[in-house]
Design an enzyme around this catalytic site. Structure first.
Site, PDB file in Angstrom:
ATOM      1  N   GLN A 130       0.811  -1.076  -0.010  1.00 10.62           N
ATOM      2  CA  GLN A 130       0.025   0.014   0.069  1.00 10.62           C
ATOM      3  C   GLN A 130       0.936   1.166   0.134  1.00 10.62           C
ATOM      4  OE1 GLN A 130      -1.790   0.844   3.775  1.00 10.62           O
ATOM      5  NE2 GLN A 130      -3.625   1.676   2.687  1.00 10.62           N
ATOM      6  N   GLY A 131       0.692   2.147  -1.152  1.00 12.65           N
ATOM      7  CA  GLY A 131       1.439   3.220  -1.022  1.00 12.65           C
ATOM      8  C   GLY A 131       0.725   4.436  -0.833  1.00 12.65           C
ATOM      9  N   TYR A 132       0.358   4.859   0.511  1.00 13.57           N
ATOM     10  CA  TYR A 132      -0.446   5.782   0.868  1.00 13.57           C
ATOM     11  C   TYR A 132       0.392   6.909   1.190  1.00 13.57           C
ATOM     12  CZ  TYR A 132      -5.304   4.091   0.372  1.00 13.57           C
ATOM     13  OH  TYR A 132      -6.561   3.476  -0.247  1.00 13.57           O
ATOM     14  N   SER A 133       0.951   6.574   2.617  1.00 13.90           N
ATOM     15  CA  SER A 133       1.795   7.491   3.282  1.00 13.90           C
ATOM     16  C   SER A 133       2.826   8.325   2.674  1.00 13.90           C
ATOM     17  CB  SER A 133       2.343   7.067   4.656  1.00 13.90           C
ATOM     18  OG  SER A 133       1.187   6.497   5.319  1.00 13.90           O
ATOM     19  N   SER A 165       4.461  -1.167   4.205  1.00 13.63           N
ATOM     20  CA  SER A 165       4.863  -2.431   4.650  1.00 13.63           C
ATOM     21  C   SER A 165       5.099  -3.583   3.679  1.00 13.63           C
ATOM     22  CB  SER A 165       3.717  -2.991   5.373  1.00 13.63           C
ATOM     23  OG  SER A 165       3.293  -2.094   6.613  1.00 13.63           O
ATOM     24  N   GLU A 248      -9.325  -1.533   5.242  1.00 14.79           N
ATOM     25  CA  GLU A 248      -8.263  -1.933   6.088  1.00 14.79           C
ATOM     26  C   GLU A 248      -8.664  -1.884   7.688  1.00 14.79           C
ATOM     27  OE1 GLU A 248      -5.374   1.242   5.534  1.00 14.79           O
ATOM     28  OE2 GLU A 248      -3.868   0.421   6.515  1.00 14.79           O
ATOM     29  N   ASN A 380      -4.909   6.291  16.596  1.00 12.23           N
ATOM     30  CA  ASN A 380      -6.180   6.164  17.641  1.00 12.23           C
ATOM     31  C   ASN A 380      -6.519   7.570  17.691  1.00 12.23           C
ATOM     32  OD1 ASN A 380      -6.642   3.508  17.977  1.00 12.23           O
ATOM     33  ND2 ASN A 380      -5.850   3.700  20.333  1.00 12.23           N
ATOM     34  N   GLU A 381      -5.704   8.592  17.850  1.00 13.39           N
ATOM     35  CA  GLU A 381      -6.080  10.191  18.113  1.00 13.39           C
ATOM     36  C   GLU A 381      -6.890  10.496  17.136  1.00 13.39           C
ATOM     37  OE1 GLU A 381      -2.850   9.034  18.276  1.00 13.39           O
ATOM     38  OE2 GLU A 381      -2.241   8.932  20.628  1.00 13.39           O
TER      39      GLU A 381
HETATM   40  C1  LIG Z   1       2.921  -1.027  11.137  1.00  9.72           C
HETATM   41  C2  LIG Z   1       2.531  -0.006  10.477  1.00  9.72           C
HETATM   42  C3  LIG Z   1       2.341  -0.333   9.389  1.00  9.72           C
HETATM   43  C4  LIG Z   1       2.302   0.737   8.213  1.00  9.72           C
HETATM   44  N1  LIG Z   1       1.850   0.311   7.091  1.00  9.72           N
HETATM   45  C5  LIG Z   1       1.712   1.322   6.122  1.00  9.72           C
HETATM   46  C6  LIG Z   1       1.509   0.847   4.612  1.00  9.72           C
HETATM   47  O1  LIG Z   1       1.715  -0.393   4.202  1.00  9.72           O
HETATM   48  N2  LIG Z   1       1.403   2.050   3.807  1.00  9.72           N
HETATM   49  C7  LIG Z   1       1.082   3.125   3.970  1.00  9.72           C
HETATM   50  O2  LIG Z   1       0.995   4.008   3.340  1.00  9.72           O
HETATM   51  N3  LIG Z   1       1.555   3.734   5.231  1.00  9.72           N
HETATM   52  C8  LIG Z   1       1.502   2.642   6.387  1.00  9.72           C
HETATM   53  N4  LIG Z   1       1.809   3.021   7.579  1.00  9.72           N
HETATM   54  C9  LIG Z   1       1.616   4.447   7.830  1.00  9.72           C
HETATM   55  C10 LIG Z   1       0.619   4.858   8.836  1.00  9.72           C
HETATM   56  O3  LIG Z   1      -0.492   4.807   7.975  1.00  9.72           O
HETATM   57  C11 LIG Z   1       0.898   6.201   9.555  1.00  9.72           C
HETATM   58  O4  LIG Z   1       1.819   6.116  10.187  1.00  9.72           O
HETATM   59  C12 LIG Z   1      -0.310   6.907  10.179  1.00  9.72           C
HETATM   60  O5  LIG Z   1      -1.153   7.165   9.474  1.00  9.72           O
HETATM   61  C13 LIG Z   1       0.179   8.088  10.943  1.00  9.72           C
HETATM   62  O6  LIG Z   1       1.079   8.821  10.237  1.00  9.72           O
HETATM   63  P1  LIG Z   1       2.642   9.641  10.381  1.00  9.72           P
HETATM   64  O7  LIG Z   1       3.029   8.347  10.953  1.00  9.72           O
HETATM   65  O8  LIG Z   1       2.910  10.166   9.619  1.00  9.72           O
HETATM   66  O9  LIG Z   1       2.243  10.234  11.907  1.00  9.72           O
HETATM   67  P2  LIG Z   1       1.785  11.760  12.231  1.00  9.72           P
HETATM   68  O10 LIG Z   1       0.566  12.199  11.404  1.00  9.72           O
HETATM   69  O11 LIG Z   1       2.938  12.750  11.950  1.00  9.72           O
HETATM   70  O12 LIG Z   1       1.281  11.793  13.592  1.00  9.72           O
HETATM   71  C14 LIG Z   1       2.242  11.999  14.538  1.00  9.72           C
HETATM   72  C15 LIG Z   1       1.326  11.800  16.060  1.00  9.72           C
HETATM   73  O13 LIG Z   1       0.539  13.266  16.048  1.00  9.72           O
HETATM   74  C16 LIG Z   1      -0.742  12.673  16.276  1.00  9.72           C
HETATM   75  N5  LIG Z   1      -1.769  13.598  15.344  1.00  9.72           N
HETATM   76  C17 LIG Z   1      -1.495  14.008  14.167  1.00  9.72           C
HETATM   77  N6  LIG Z   1      -2.352  14.718  13.897  1.00  9.72           N
HETATM   78  C18 LIG Z   1      -3.362  14.862  14.866  1.00  9.72           C
HETATM   79  C19 LIG Z   1      -4.568  15.759  15.050  1.00  9.72           C
HETATM   80  N7  LIG Z   1      -5.163  16.456  14.130  1.00  9.72           N
HETATM   81  N8  LIG Z   1      -5.264  15.647  16.258  1.00  9.72           N
HETATM   82  C20 LIG Z   1      -4.525  14.945  17.246  1.00  9.72           C
HETATM   83  N9  LIG Z   1      -3.503  13.941  16.934  1.00  9.72           N
HETATM   84  C21 LIG Z   1      -2.893  14.376  15.811  1.00  9.72           C
HETATM   85  C22 LIG Z   1      -0.870  11.313  15.750  1.00  9.72           C
HETATM   86  O14 LIG Z   1      -2.000  10.615  16.311  1.00  9.72           O
HETATM   87  C23 LIG Z   1       0.365  10.675  16.149  1.00  9.72           C
HETATM   88  O15 LIG Z   1       0.366  10.332  17.451  1.00  9.72           O
HETATM   89  C24 LIG Z   1       1.922   2.201   8.553  1.00  9.72           C
HETATM   90  C25 LIG Z   1       2.356   2.511   9.943  1.00  9.72           C
HETATM   91  C26 LIG Z   1       2.700   1.418  10.920  1.00  9.72           C
HETATM   92  C27 LIG Z   1       2.657   1.751  12.381  1.00  9.72           C
END
Ligand SMILES: Cc1cc2nc3c(=O)[nH]c(=O)nc-3n(C[C@H](O)[C@H](O)[C@H](O)COP(=O)(O)OP(=O)(O)OC[C@H]3O[C@@H](n4cnc5c(N)ncnc54)[C@H](O)[C@@H]3O)c2cc1C
Length: 405
Positions: A130-133, A165, A248, A380-381
């Protein structure tokens, strides 16, 4: 006997006959079967189990039979899941094509895309990621910048995805790309399928503190992608992305139920650890209560899941339920991990010592890995923010331009 009861009997008989005993034990990490161009099997039994399930279409039980799937309805699929769980059957294969892309393609793909990709997903011929992030787009997913420009018969893609992943091991990637900067951020996003063997695609693994790595950063450098790989309309990918996120979240909510094969029930673990008293109860009142509490919660989650399935079948899907289920389901998995560790004490501190059982080793690894479940697929947030806003109608958070994952 009702049709469903008959189906249950036939399913159980088939599983008993076709699932080798070795595939009814707890799965260690190295035992997991993945699909793909270079598929390998940890054992002959694993191959046999995979091939039997694949040929029956039960790698994807609810996918339509015309594409090789099992053609089961929701109720039959639930019976299959329950029987597999009861017998401790391992999942025959694990893939994001099965759990995420396939269901999304069935909903949003055109006929050619379904006819080409769905049978390959069912048969485990390709492994998907999955290429989202992106480095600057996680929770605020709509800020993604991977650029996709249309030319005559192809798109040209440049940019990078992160936290992908199994990005190194996968064959294809389903991606969100930016096709326009006009208007709202979500209005310029498209959904594209990319063969990772295309020239210009590079996946680099990201090393983790555990010494293992299942994440990659994927780079796209002038990658040519055929136009037929666009799912849905151009600039309409956000709808596909959100449709897929629903699957998902469902997959993640269900992670706590029967994923590992074997019997990993807390009651079983506690029985092994403490034995039973004269009344046949686990001989530790506090642990007994904690397990009962956990089991009741899981029962409530399962019943809510069932209700939600039935509502969806009746065309009355409440779109808030998957959000809530992702939150409660993944949180429950973490509760279970903590409890298993409390029960097993130092026995759950093993990492790769041969003096620990597979299920004890699993407890330690699950406890650490499953912390990620409340981040992956939306933190979760963020889930709580969306539930507060959408489901409970509470006032918006002070970030009106943010479209959360
Ligand atoms: C095990 C695992 C597998 C993954 N696999 C994939 C994958 O295959 N493909 C893919 O595309 N992505 C994948 N991801 C990425 C995942 O989708 C992102 O980590 C997730 O969406 C959070 O984005 P970030 O890491 O950039 O954190 P950020 O968005 O930078 O957030 C950092 C912290 O700030 C908090 N935060 C941010 N905005 C707010 C708000 N508005 N209000 C309150 N709190 C906030 C968040 O809750 C978090 O605690 C994976 C992540 C994990 C841990």
């Amino acid at each position: 006997m009702t049709d469903l009861e008959q189906f249950r009997r036939a399913t159980r008989a088939w599983l008993l006959e076709n699932c080798p005993p070795s595939q009814r034990t707890t799965v260690a990490k190295q035992d997991v079967v993945w699909p793909g161009r270079n598929q390998t099997f940890p054992s002959e039994d694993a191959r046999l189990w995979f091939e039997r399930m694949r040929d029956k279409g039960w790698t994807c039980p609810t996918f339509p039979a015309e594409y090789g799937g099992g053609g089961l309805d929701e109720a039959q699929e639930k019976v299959l899941r329950e029987e597999m769980q009861d017998l401790g059957c391992r999942p025959p294969v694990i893939d994001q094509g099965i759990s995420m892309l396939g269901p999304a393609l069935l909903e949003f793909g055109n006929e050619a895309q379904k006819a080409y990709h769905i049978p390959k997903i069912v048969r485990g011929e390709l492994r998907w990621c999955q290429g989202y992030s992106e480095p600057g787009a996680g929770s605020d997913l709509a800020s993604l910048q991977t650029k996709c420009e249309p030319f005559d018969d192809h798109f040209l893609v440049n940019g990078s995805k992160i936290w992908t992943s199994y990005g190194v091991e996968s064959d294809w990637i389903f991606c969100l790309v930016r096709t326009s900067n006009e208007g709202a951020k979500q209005a310029g996003i498209s959904f594209l399928l990319i063969d990772m063997e295309s020239p210009g695609v590079k996946a680099e693994s990201i090393d983790l503190i555990s010494g293992e790595s299942e994440f990659a950063q994927v780079f796209f450098d002038n990658v040519k992608v055929p136009k037929e790989n666009l799912v849905g309309e151009i600039n309409q990918g956000w709808a596909v992305a959100k449709g897929l996120l629903k699957h998902e979240r469902k997959m993640m909510a269900e992670l706590g139920t029967g994923f590992a094969g074997g019997d990993l029930s807390l009651a079983k673990i506690a029985e092994q650890q403490f034995g039973r008293d004269a009344a046949g109860q686990i001989d530790q009142p506090e642990i007994r209560l904690a397990i009962a509490d956990y089991e009741m919660n899981m029962r409530a989650i399962a019943l809510t899941g069932q209700r939600s399935h039935e509502e969806a079948q009746a065309g009355q899907m409440d779109r808030n339920v998957p959000l809530i289920m992702k939150y409660v389901g993944t949180t429950a998995v973490q509760t279970r991990d903590e409890l298993a560790m409390d029960i097993q004490g130092y026995r759950s501190a093993g990492w790769h010592d041969e003096n620990f059982s597979v299920s004890e080793l699993r407890t330690a690894r699950d406890l650490l890995f499953n912390k990620a479940l409340t981040i992956a697929g939306g933190t979760n947030e963020i889930q709580l923010n969306i539930i507060a806003k959408r489901a409970l109608g509470l006032p918006d958070a002070p970030a009106p331009d943010k479209e959360e994952r």
